[in-house]
Design an enzyme around this catalytic site. Structure first.
Site, mmCIF file in Angstrom:
data_model
loop_
_atom_site.group_PDB
_atom_site.id
_atom_site.type_symbol
_atom_site.label_atom_id
_atom_site.label_comp_id
_atom_site.label_asym_id
_atom_site.label_seq_id
_atom_site.Cartn_x
_atom_site.Cartn_y
_atom_site.Cartn_z
ATOM 1 N N GLN A 186 10.139 -22.397 -3.372
ATOM 2 C CA GLN A 186 11.037 -21.298 -3.715
ATOM 3 C C GLN A 186 11.812 -20.757 -2.515
ATOM 4 O O GLN A 186 12.492 -19.746 -2.634
ATOM 5 C CB GLN A 186 10.283 -20.182 -4.444
ATOM 6 N N HIS A 195 0.181 -5.493 0.248
ATOM 7 C CA HIS A 195 0.429 -4.053 0.455
ATOM 8 C C HIS A 195 0.112 -3.324 -0.841
ATOM 9 O O HIS A 195 -0.360 -3.932 -1.808
ATOM 10 C CB HIS A 195 1.874 -3.836 0.920
ATOM 11 N N GLY A 241 1.881 -2.251 -3.195
ATOM 12 C CA GLY A 241 2.539 -2.762 -4.402
ATOM 13 C C GLY A 241 1.662 -3.823 -5.054
ATOM 14 O O GLY A 241 1.374 -3.776 -6.259
ATOM 15 N N HIS A 242 1.199 -4.780 -4.235
ATOM 16 C CA HIS A 242 0.299 -5.828 -4.748
ATOM 17 C C HIS A 242 -0.991 -5.205 -5.282
ATOM 18 O O HIS A 242 -1.497 -5.594 -6.328
ATOM 19 C CB HIS A 242 -0.066 -6.813 -3.632
ATOM 20 N N TYR A 247 0.095 -11.196 2.513
ATOM 21 C CA TYR A 247 0.451 -10.060 3.363
ATOM 22 C C TYR A 247 0.508 -8.825 2.461
ATOM 23 O O TYR A 247 1.513 -8.129 2.345
ATOM 24 C CB TYR A 247 1.760 -10.279 4.121
ATOM 25 N N VAL A 252 6.351 0.064 -6.501
ATOM 26 C CA VAL A 252 5.636 1.023 -5.654
ATOM 27 C C VAL A 252 6.475 1.229 -4.383
ATOM 28 O O VAL A 252 6.942 0.255 -3.778
ATOM 29 C CB VAL A 252 4.227 0.505 -5.298
ATOM 30 N N LYS A 295 8.060 -1.014 -1.311
ATOM 31 C CA LYS A 295 7.113 -1.715 -0.435
ATOM 32 C C LYS A 295 7.366 -3.208 -0.519
ATOM 33 O O LYS A 295 7.594 -3.748 -1.602
ATOM 34 C CB LYS A 295 5.686 -1.400 -0.851
ATOM 35 N N GLN A 344 12.935 -12.007 -11.491
ATOM 36 C CA GLN A 344 11.753 -12.862 -11.621
ATOM 37 C C GLN A 344 11.013 -12.542 -12.928
ATOM 38 O O GLN A 344 10.597 -13.449 -13.653
ATOM 39 C CB GLN A 344 10.830 -12.638 -10.422
#
Ligand code: AMP
Length: 282
Positions: A61, A34, A36-37, A32, A176, A184, A153
């Site tokens: 997780q 966005h 940021g990715h 999914y 981001v 995001k 993480q």
């Protein structure tokens, strides 16, 4: 861009790339996608010959009462975003492909997890470390890109890479944000209109703390209260945690000094949002 669902087939192709001395940049996601990715993928694109993206909603997780089943998924849309960001190989395995019938080994994270999301989500980082150990071995990346939005993480993966001697450079990428400052996140789609308006206050609360620290506030408990008060006054969200630690060690301190992180998690009706800022306190 080529999409793989088989670990063995991807491994074979990547071994060939490696034998031709190609460097591999890797971005792990749950999809999914966005901006940021996309920022992670674009950075990987600039710094490597080959870019590999994984999309895998990792059941290991998620806790029993978390959003594994409802986590947003849309492969077709993700394939477009990935191709536009310059990804060469997309790895999209099934749960069966990753874990088979019954996995016999899992990775247990021993430090940096007794606080923040580690405390609120027992077993979460064991699941992250286990799946990444598998992905790292399948992909053999030279560099792996992770977002600072998930700062704990990053700290855990730093430990994983060092402790297990993965020959991988960890690259941490700035968060981001939307125009109003909201970080995001794939989970933002689950905010109601009203919640979405309030959600910008999470980052505002962090900025308020940052300002207070810049004007001399050094007491951890007071910083924490300031952030909680701001969230309480401006949102209907339920605070999961607001915590301040040394970063990346994630050790508590009464008076702030050095590199610190202010991190928060807030639950809205259908989305739990996290955010953080790191500050160097002189
Ligand atoms: P996820 O799909 O949520 O597991 O995220 C995959 C990767 O993207 C992780 O390394 C995240 O930290 C990173 N990421 C997620 N949201 C952002 C963001 N807003 N800015 C930068 N990186 C992000």
């Amino acid at each position: 861009m080529k999409t793989f669902t088989s670990a063995g087939e991807l491994q074979q192709v990547l071994r060939e790339e490696k034998s031709n001395h190609k460097s591999i940049g890797y971005v792990a996601t749950m999809g999914y996608l966005h901006e940021g990715h996309a920022t992670l993928m674009e950075k990987a694109r600039k710094e490597n010959d080959i870019v590999v993206l994984s999309i895998f909603v990792n059941p290991l997780q998620f806790g029993p009462n978390e959003d594994f089943d409802t986590y947003p998924r849309d492969l077709e849309r993700d394939e477009n975003v990935a191709a536009n960001a310059g990804v060469d190989y997309l790895f999209y395995p099934t749960v069966q492909e990753m874990y088979g019938e019954e996995p016999s080994v899992k990775v247990v994270v021993q430090s940096r997890t007794d606080c923040l999301c580690g405390r609120q989500r027992p077993g979460h980082f064991d699941g992250v470390a286990t799946v990444l150990t598998k992905f790292f071995n399948i992909i053999l990346p030279d560099r792996a890109y992770f977002g600072k939005k998930d700062a704990q993480q990053v700290a855990v993966i730093d430990g994983l890479i060092k402790d297990f001697n993965f020959p991988i450079q960890l690259v941490a990428v700035d968060t981001v944000r939307e125009e109003d400052g909201l970080a995001k996140s794939s989970r933002n789609v689950y905010l109601t209109e009203g919640e979405r308006k309030e959600a910008k206050e999470l980052y505002q609360s962090l900025l308020r703390a940052k300002e207070a620290i810049a004007s001399g506030l050094m007491n951890t408990a007071t910083v924490t209260s300031l952030v909680k008060e701001h969230i309480g006054a401006h949102t209907q969200g339920v605070i999961d945690y607001v915590e301040v630690y040394q970063y990346p060690e994630l050790k508590p301190q009464e008076m702030l000094s050095g590199n610190i992180i202010i991190a928060l998690a807030v639950k809205f009706k259908h989305a739990r949002l996290i955010d953080n800022i790191t500050i160097n306190v002189k």
